[in-house]
Design an enzyme around this catalytic site. Structure first.
Site: not given
Length: 311
Positions: A150, A173, A177
């Site tokens: 991402s 998040y 990543k």
């Protein structure tokens, strides 16, 4: 349809809809036998199901195995997923780790349990699956690992910092990543002498998945179609191990670099409005938004994508 993956077996996780399904369909259209998995009790069935995805893959003539499997459950041996795939389709040549979890929350809103759930999906699941398939790939002298990442892995620049959710609430998040990017790069360095490819791929900003298009309020110009993600993924899942490995790639930038046209998911027709020569402006606008700068008008083809929102 082509044959870039003819004779190969692919495993794509999180493939009942969205990016995972799009990549699985693109690989199937190029001749791969494809195994897909998703949660046994996935929500929002109106946006896509595992059985529906399997039917779409079979429509291009592919051998398909659909396996309900909860990759977030640490009590389940993830290697058994690979065991079943290899028993029914053969050794895994292409592994696409797409299943992921997360979301944007402020630091103090994350509970330890919620963090652990994200870690199970974003770190432990791909880690365990890679460790299960890579030894066989090395023995055979070929294989492709693609981990979906991402743009939130890129640290926000400041001060002043952009007032965007990825910048201000991307701790977990984005952090997982970023970790995924880093260990994939070292994996590539380790297995390169054995002819095995390892890369990560992220949408340039946001892919027009069924979920995001239906429920997100992102500006329309931040979206790219699933076809560009699938085309970039196909390039990485068929890449020459001496040329294209160890990359932390963004979809549109990769297509520009490779001067690669985007085909529809069944590999039949080009999407002319997403030709490499036309992507520079879109990339710049997406970068401007990430940096907190003003954006402009919505390209007509992106607006058309959003016209397909479920009503």
């Amino acid at each position: 349809m082509g044959n870039a993956c003819a004779g190969r077996v692919a495993l794509v996780t999180g493939a009942s809809r969205g990016i995972g399904k799009a990549i699985a369909l693109r690989l199937a259209a190029e001749g791969a036998a494809v195994a897909i998995c998703s949660r046994p009790r996935a929500g929002m069935a109106d946006l896509g199901t595992l059985d529906g995805a399997a039917d779409d893959l079979r429509s291009v003539g592919a051998a398909v195995l659909a396996v309900p499997f909860d990759l977030a459950d640490p009590a389940v041996d993830r290697g058994t997923l690979v065991d079943r795939v290899e028993a029914e389709l053969g050794p895994v040549d292409i592994l696409v780790n797409n299943a992921a979890g997360g979301g944007f929350r402020s630091l103090m809103d994350w509970s330890d349990a919620a963090v652990e759930h994200v870690l199970q999906l974003n770190f432990w699941a791909p880690w365990h699956l890679v460790r299960r398939v890579v030894p066989g790939m090395r023995e055979r002298g070929s294989g492709w690992v693609l981990n979906l990442s991402s743009a939130t892995a890129i640290p926000p620049q400041g001060p002043p910092f952009p007032d965007t959710a990825p910048a201000t609430m991307g701790t977990i998040y984005g952090g997982t990543k970023a970790f995924l990017d880093r260990w994939t790069a070292s994996l590539a360095a380790e297995v390169a002498p054995d002819g095995v490819v390892a890369n990560t791929l992220a949408p340039q900003a946001a892919a027009a998945t069924e979920l995001l298009v239906a429920h997100s309020d992102l500006p329309a110009h931040l979206y790219e179609p699933l076809e560009t993600m699938a085309e970039a993924a196909l390039a990485l899942c068929t890449a020459d191990p001496t040329v294209l490995t160890g990359r932390i790639a963004s979809s549109l930038e990769l297509l520009v670099e490779l001067d690669r046209a985007t085909l529809d998911l069944r590999g039949r027709e080009e999407l002319p409005e997403w030709a490499p020569a036309l992507l520079g402006g879109r990339i710049e606008r997406m970068a401007a938004h990430a940096a907190g700068r003003a954006d402009g008008a919505v390209p007509s083809n992106v607006a058309a994508l959003l016209d397909r929102r479920p009503r």
